[in-house]
Design an enzyme around this catalytic site. Structure first.
Site, mmCIF file in Angstrom:
data_model
loop_
_atom_site.group_PDB
_atom_site.id
_atom_site.type_symbol
_atom_site.label_atom_id
_atom_site.label_comp_id
_atom_site.label_asym_id
_atom_site.label_seq_id
_atom_site.Cartn_x
_atom_site.Cartn_y
_atom_site.Cartn_z
ATOM 1 N N LYS A 207 9.046 -1.856 -3.818
ATOM 2 C CA LYS A 207 8.551 -1.817 -2.373
ATOM 3 C C LYS A 207 9.823 -2.022 -1.451
ATOM 4 C CE LYS A 207 3.834 -3.165 -3.293
ATOM 5 N NZ LYS A 207 2.793 -4.284 -3.090
ATOM 6 N N LYS B 72 -7.419 -2.457 -8.269
ATOM 7 C CA LYS B 72 -7.065 -3.827 -7.956
ATOM 8 C C LYS B 72 -8.133 -4.503 -8.593
ATOM 9 C CE LYS B 72 -4.023 -3.324 -4.366
ATOM 10 N NZ LYS B 72 -2.923 -4.219 -4.276
#
Length: 350
Positions: A270, A162
């Site tokens: 997702k 990240k």
């Protein structure tokens, strides 16, 4: 006759999870219990994983919508593939209904309730694992270095990092350190969560490119569709769309049009955010027909949703690691004994 009820559950992180978008200490999710009063041995548990602040359907009346869906369950003819999956216009609820209906069709269920699995596959029979990437969350350089070493030692061949919450020069220095720790053979994916501006994105990608980055997720926010399209045509690092795919089932054709206009190198799917399993299937067909790569990633579901995602993605026989390693994030995750994480392999052992 079928019945259903729902409950809210707060998942607690092992640490404060930091992205360029938010700092998270917990995540609320929802479980739907589906059962037949004529067959008390057939109870399935499915997850409706609303992502507060991110799901397209995040609104104050979400729980009222769950009430309506649970009241309507008695009208389901779950032996028909499409009947109940169209009962909700919300991605997270539709994901839950698709998993629950498929599980009932497959004869799943027990008196105590079992996680709903949407398919039966070699993965659900314990015959093969799903390979996953490691995930290094944001933190200071010492914390991220420790996490990177841990993922390397655990045997992950692909590690996602990240980025975007810190000063870019500091992050670049940190990423160089992480690349040294990982070595040249480890594949590194980056996730910017829309942290860059259109004015700075190309220059930052050029500075990241020497680190041999596999891909970067969502360098720009979804509203910059035209700029994303231009960036995808000229980028030195392959770009994956993530937040740009967040939609409602009714809007999936518009999302597909956006994908075709932007033409990224990868899609990050997702299902509980992009319209449910059926809509994710549609996006995969588009990606494969257009020469785009893809992988599936958890939207921070509990182990219940994670097991459903593992079953679904295994049907595609994926050849690259998936983003399904989030089960260890929580101190109070729902126990699914069959679900086992062994290094970079996610197993389901019935």
């Amino acid at each position: 006759m079928l019945h259903a009820d729902w409950s809210r559950y707060r998942l607690l992180f092992n640490f404060v999870a930091i992205t360029s978008r938010a700092r998270m200490a917990f995540k609320d999710t929802y479980f739907i219990r589906i059962y037949d009063d004529c067959d008390p041995e057939r109870i399935v548990i499915t997850e409706s994983p609303l992502f507060a602040g991110l799901s397209a359907e995040d609104a104050p009346d979400y729980e009222a919508r769950l009430d309506r869906v649970c009241r309507d369950v008695g009208t389901w003819n779950y032996t028909e593939d499409e009947t109940c999956t169209l009962a909700s216009a919300e991605s997270s609820i539709r994901f839950a209904l698709e998993c629950g209906a498929a599980a009932l069709r497959l004869g799943q269920g027990s008196r105590d309730g079992v996680p709903a699995l949407p398919t039966q596959s070699p993965w659900t029979r314990g015959q093969r694992p799903v390979t996953i990437n490691g995930l290094v969350w944001m933190g200071d350089i010492a914390t991220m270095s420790r996490r990177m070493r841990g993922k390397v030692e655990d045997g992950f061949s692909v590690i996602k990092v990240k980025i975007g919450a810190l000063d870019f020069d500091a992050e670049l220095k940190m990423l160089k350190t992480l690349r040294d720790i990982a070595g040249g053979d480890t594949i590194i994916r980056l996730d910017a969560n829309g942290a860059f501006t259109p004015q700075e994105a190309m220059e930052r990608l050029q500075r990241l490119a020497p680190l041999n980055i596999h891909s970067i997720e969502q360098p720009l926010r979804p509203q910059y569709a035209a700029e994303l399209s231009d960036l995808c045509r000229h980028t030195p690092i392959p770009i994956a769309l993530d937040e740009s795919l967040i939609t409602r089932p009714a809007d999936i054709e518009r999302t597909i049009d956006d994908v075709l206009r932007i033409r990224p190198q990868y899609l990050v799917l997702k299902p509980s955010l992009c319209g449910g399993l059926g809509c994710a299937d549609m996006l995969i067909r588009v990606a494969e027909s257009e020469g785009m790569g893809w992988w599936a990633t958890s939207a921070l579901e509990s182990n219940v949703g994670l097991a459903a995602l593992g079953a679904w993605v295994d049907d595609y026989k994926p050849t690259i690691p998936q983003g399904l390693g989030t089960g260890a994030l929580y101190t109070n995750n729902i126990e699914v004994p069959q679900l086992r994480l062994e290094g970079q392999y996610l197993w389901y052992r019935p």
